[in-house]
Design a protein around this motif. Structure first.
Motif, PDB file in Angstrom:
ATOM      1  N   PHE A  39      -5.936   3.259  -2.382  1.00 24.54           N
ATOM      2  CA  PHE A  39      -4.741   2.491  -2.713  1.00 24.54           C
ATOM      3  C   PHE A  39      -5.119   1.207  -3.455  1.00 24.54           C
ATOM      4  O   PHE A  39      -4.799   0.108  -3.028  1.00 24.54           O
ATOM      5  CB  PHE A  39      -3.958   2.149  -1.448  1.00 24.54           C
ATOM      6  CG  PHE A  39      -3.486   3.344  -0.669  1.00 24.54           C
ATOM      7  CD1 PHE A  39      -3.141   4.527  -1.297  1.00 24.54           C
ATOM      8  CD2 PHE A  39      -3.379   3.270   0.702  1.00 24.54           C
ATOM      9  CE1 PHE A  39      -2.688   5.617  -0.575  1.00 24.54           C
ATOM     10  CE2 PHE A  39      -2.922   4.349   1.436  1.00 24.54           C
ATOM     11  CZ  PHE A  39      -2.581   5.526   0.800  1.00 24.54           C
ATOM     12  N   TYR A  40      -5.808   1.351  -4.564  1.00 25.36           N
ATOM     13  CA  TYR A  40      -6.221   0.215  -5.383  1.00 25.36           C
ATOM     14  C   TYR A  40      -5.517   0.259  -6.723  1.00 25.36           C
ATOM     15  O   TYR A  40      -5.387   1.323  -7.324  1.00 25.36           O
ATOM     16  CB  TYR A  40      -7.724   0.253  -5.659  1.00 25.36           C
ATOM     17  CG  TYR A  40      -8.631   0.023  -4.476  1.00 25.36           C
ATOM     18  CD1 TYR A  40      -8.239  -0.733  -3.386  1.00 25.36           C
ATOM     19  CD2 TYR A  40      -9.915   0.547  -4.468  1.00 25.36           C
ATOM     20  CE1 TYR A  40      -9.094  -0.946  -2.320  1.00 25.36           C
ATOM     21  CE2 TYR A  40     -10.774   0.335  -3.402  1.00 25.36           C
ATOM     22  CZ  TYR A  40     -10.353  -0.416  -2.332  1.00 25.36           C
ATOM     23  OH  TYR A  40     -11.196  -0.630  -1.282  1.00 25.36           O
ATOM     24  N   ASP A  94      -6.810   1.319   3.227  1.00 17.65           N
ATOM     25  CA  ASP A  94      -7.257   1.266   1.836  1.00 17.65           C
ATOM     26  C   ASP A  94      -7.125   2.605   1.136  1.00 17.65           C
ATOM     27  O   ASP A  94      -7.275   2.687  -0.084  1.00 17.65           O
ATOM     28  CB  ASP A  94      -8.721   0.819   1.756  1.00 17.65           C
ATOM     29  CG  ASP A  94      -8.892  -0.641   2.131  1.00 17.65           C
ATOM     30  OD1 ASP A  94      -7.985  -1.443   1.859  1.00 17.65           O
ATOM     31  OD2 ASP A  94      -9.945  -0.979   2.706  1.00 17.65           O
ATOM     32  N   GLY A  95      -6.855   3.667   1.886  1.00 20.41           N
ATOM     33  CA  GLY A  95      -6.731   4.984   1.271  1.00 20.41           C
ATOM     34  C   GLY A  95      -6.685   6.071   2.315  1.00 20.41           C
ATOM     35  O   GLY A  95      -6.522   5.804   3.506  1.00 20.41           O
ATOM     36  N   ARG A 147       1.240   3.018   2.313  1.00 17.47           N
ATOM     37  CA  ARG A 147       0.649   1.900   1.559  1.00 17.47           C
ATOM     38  C   ARG A 147       1.511   0.637   1.621  1.00 17.47           C
ATOM     39  O   ARG A 147       0.997  -0.462   1.798  1.00 17.47           O
ATOM     40  CB  ARG A 147       0.447   2.310   0.111  1.00 17.47           C
ATOM     41  CG  ARG A 147      -0.195   1.229  -0.721  1.00 17.47           C
ATOM     42  CD  ARG A 147      -0.440   1.673  -2.135  1.00 17.47           C
ATOM     43  NE  ARG A 147      -1.136   0.625  -2.870  1.00 17.47           N
ATOM     44  CZ  ARG A 147      -1.310   0.624  -4.156  1.00 17.47           C
ATOM     45  NH1 ARG A 147      -0.881   1.628  -4.884  1.00 17.47           N
ATOM     46  NH2 ARG A 147      -1.943  -0.362  -4.755  1.00 17.47           N
ATOM     47  N   TYR A 148       2.823   0.788   1.434  1.00 16.98           N
ATOM     48  CA  TYR A 148       3.675  -0.387   1.254  1.00 16.98           C
ATOM     49  C   TYR A 148       4.584  -0.742   2.430  1.00 16.98           C
ATOM     50  O   TYR A 148       5.105  -1.849   2.479  1.00 16.98           O
ATOM     51  CB  TYR A 148       4.559  -0.199   0.015  1.00 16.98           C
ATOM     52  CG  TYR A 148       3.781  -0.165  -1.273  1.00 16.98           C
ATOM     53  CD1 TYR A 148       3.106  -1.285  -1.727  1.00 16.98           C
ATOM     54  CD2 TYR A 148       3.731   0.989  -2.030  1.00 16.98           C
ATOM     55  CE1 TYR A 148       2.395  -1.261  -2.911  1.00 16.98           C
ATOM     56  CE2 TYR A 148       3.019   1.034  -3.218  1.00 16.98           C
ATOM     57  CZ  TYR A 148       2.359  -0.094  -3.655  1.00 16.98           C
ATOM     58  OH  TYR A 148       1.649  -0.072  -4.831  1.00 16.98           O
ATOM     59  N   THR A 167       2.331   8.798   1.097  1.00 24.10           N
ATOM     60  CA  THR A 167       1.263   7.843   0.789  1.00 24.10           C
ATOM     61  C   THR A 167       1.833   6.491   0.354  1.00 24.10           C
ATOM     62  O   THR A 167       1.296   5.448   0.725  1.00 24.10           O
ATOM     63  CB  THR A 167       0.292   8.381  -0.282  1.00 24.10           C
ATOM     64  OG1 THR A 167       1.018   8.759  -1.446  1.00 24.10           O
ATOM     65  CG2 THR A 167      -0.487   9.563   0.237  1.00 24.10           C
ATOM     66  N   GLU A 168       2.915   6.499  -0.422  1.00 21.92           N
ATOM     67  CA  GLU A 168       3.542   5.235  -0.821  1.00 21.92           C
ATOM     68  C   GLU A 168       4.115   4.517   0.401  1.00 21.92           C
ATOM     69  O   GLU A 168       4.014   3.294   0.508  1.00 21.92           O
ATOM     70  CB  GLU A 168       4.645   5.480  -1.851  1.00 21.92           C
ATOM     71  CG  GLU A 168       4.143   5.980  -3.187  1.00 21.92           C
ATOM     72  CD  GLU A 168       3.400   4.919  -3.975  1.00 21.92           C
ATOM     73  OE1 GLU A 168       3.780   3.735  -3.918  1.00 21.92           O
ATOM     74  OE2 GLU A 168       2.438   5.293  -4.674  1.00 21.92           O
TER      75      GLU A 168
END
Length: 83
Positions: free
Chosen positions: A58-59, A40-41, A32-33, A28-29
């Motif tokens: 991912f907020y 967004d998730g 996200r990055y 997930t990281e």
């Protein structure tokens, strides 16, 4: 991706808790990055309830306040004090 979703939807046993969540955190990281995806998730099946879904957004705190409406939330918060 389908096998990853299947894997993260399996039950986790207490003795394996840290090790079992590590691959999920890494993936997930990464999504996200480190990708060009505008994500967004994620939504995936719950291991506890067969018809339920888990949602990971991912907020950060500020983005949560900007993007989410908590006025109808059933989540209750409690104050934890340092002893």
């Amino acid at each position: 991706m389908n096998s990853f979703v299947t894997e993260i939807s399996l039950p986790v046993f207490k003795k394996d808790l840290v090790l079992e969540y590590l691959p999920t955190q890494v993936i997930t990281e990464y999504i996200r990055y480190n990708t060009d995806l505008n994500v967004d998730g994620m939504i995936y099946s719950s291991a506890k309830e067969s018809n339920a879904k888990n949602i990971v957004l991912f907020y950060n705190h500020e983005e949560s306040l900007e993007n989410l409406d908590f006025s109808k939330s059933s989540i209750k918060t409690s104050l934890i004090r340092d002893l």
